[in-house]
Design an enzyme around this catalytic site. Structure first.
Site, short mmCIF file in Angstrom:
data_model
loop_
_atom_site.label_atom_id
_atom_site.label_comp_id
_atom_site.label_asym_id
_atom_site.label_seq_id
_atom_site.Cartn_x
_atom_site.Cartn_y
_atom_site.Cartn_z
N ASP A 43 0.84 -1.19 0.00
CA ASP A 43 0.00 0.00 0.00
C ASP A 43 0.87 1.25 0.00
OD1 ASP A 43 0.73 -0.83 2.69
OD2 ASP A 43 -0.56 0.77 3.44
N GLU A 75 0.28 -1.04 5.96
CA GLU A 75 1.34 -0.50 6.80
C GLU A 75 1.25 1.00 6.96
OE1 GLU A 75 5.34 1.22 7.73
OE2 GLU A 75 4.05 1.52 5.97
#
Length: 379
Positions: free
Chosen positions: A86, A147
């Site tokens: 991400d 994250e």
């Protein structure tokens, strides 16, 4: 027989391979976009002959991909390559920050943090397999989707998987001097909300109590609590829809980072002390996700750093080691006491901005470091 030094890493080939990764935009909060990125990477892992597994996402976030790289003991505990796919860049960022190379620099959203490092370490495994070089320990890859928001949905998955392994490699971007991270500060996130009283801003301004005004006053107070050892930063602020209405609700998010767990808890106490449920404009502070402190100088991690330094010296560069802020999933594995080497990915600058870029030379440099680590950890 092919040796590590003969592996055919090629900068242009690596950039060509990286391009679809960067052009598959994957902001954390867009689960469908993250899953398109997971599709791409899972396909590449399967093409290597890896046994891949798709782990469904939860909390409205994207999936994870776990893969056992071909090896006589594939799937057993050994080395875990841990990374996130991400990014902080919303879909459409490519219009302002297209993937492009300009001399020794390459630009793109998420290229530095951390698709570049993930790709390099995966390419290292690809070249080792193609050359028939067997690593002493089996390698497992785990790519996660969240994250950038503190890993709320996959922390348990990461910790459970990490406990099976002897070594953790986290190819987050290298520190500014090109060095690795061997410890990380503790981090806590907070959700803030002020609740006031609405009114018509032109007709009955004095009847209202502005949630925005209260939050704005608190922002200065919060950021004024920052010290060298414990920082406070308000990074999200949402409120208002009509300029002629006194705002009744304002939401914000704060990040606190501290060099020790004790300092973090002191910072948490300061934040929670801001709760004021009886005021005319209510202030509510709720603690969100937390990353534990990863204490530096753990023997296993220091041994990994020493090995990385030996390999780097053979290649022709230096790798320092230091504790750092800016949390990563290495916080979790390091806090568990599992030997972890973090920030061993590409070199670059301006991550999380519209100037995010990497130094092209670091692609091949870090690929050789990766193959050295894969082939000498556990040997």
């Amino acid at each position: 027989m092919t040796t590590l030094h003969d592996l055919p890493f090629d900068t242009d080939e690596m950039l060509a391979g990286l391009r679809p990764w960067i052009e598959t935009e994957s902001p954390t909060f867009d689960a469908a976009a993250v899953n398109r990125m997971m599709d791409l990477v899972q396909h590449e892992l399967a093409a290597l002959g890896a046994i891949t597994e798709r782990i469904p996402g939860r909390m409205g976030l994207g999936d994870s991909v776990r893969a056992a790289i071909p090896h006589p003991r594939a799937g057993e505990g050994g080395i875990l390559l841990l990374g996130h796919l991400d990014t902080v860049h919303p879909v459409g960022t490519l219009a302002k920050l297209p993937f492009r190379r300009e001399g020794g620099i390459c630009y793109g959203p998420g290229l530095m943090d951390m698709k570049g490092g993930n790709y390099v370490y995966l390419d290292a495994l690809r070249k080792l397999l193609a050359a028939g070089i067997e690593t002493p320990l089996p390698v497992t890859v785990l790519f996660t989707p969240d994250e950038e928001i503190g890993t709320p949905s996959t922390r348990e998955l990461i910790e459970t998987e990490a406990k099976r392994h002897k070594y953790i490699l986290v190819p987050e971007p290298a520190r500014p001097d090109g060095g690795a991270v061997i410890g990380r500060y503790a981090i806590a996130r907070f959700n803030l909300q002020t609740r006031g009283r609405p009114s018509h801003a032109g007709w009955q301004l004095d009847k209202g109590r502005s949630a925005i005004a209260k939050m704005a006053r608190v922002v200065g107070e919060i950021e004024g609590m920052t010290t060298e050892d414990c920082t406070f930063s308000l990074g999200v602020f949402h409120a208002g829809q009509w300029v002629n209405c006194v705002s009744s609700v304002c939401d914000a998010e704060v990040l606190t980072m501290a060099k020790t767990q004790e300092l973090l808890e002191e910072g948490v106490a300061k934040m929670l002390a801001l709760n004021d449920p009886e005021a005319e404009v209510i202030m509510e502070v709720r603690r969100g996700v937390t990353r534990p402190v990863w204490e530096p100088d753990q023997p296993g991690t220091m041994a990994m750093l020493s090995l990385a330094q030996e390999i780097a010296a053979e290649i022709g560069f230096e790798v320092s080691g230091a504790s750092a802020g800016g949390g990563s999933d290495g916080n979790f594995t390091g806090a568990l006491g599992i030997p972890t080497l973090d920030s061993i990915g590409v070199r670059g600058a301006d991550l999380h901005t519209l100037n995010e870029h990497i130094l092209v030379d670091s692609l091949v440099e870090r690929a050789h470091l990766a193959t050295g680590l894969f082939c000498r950890l556990g040997a």
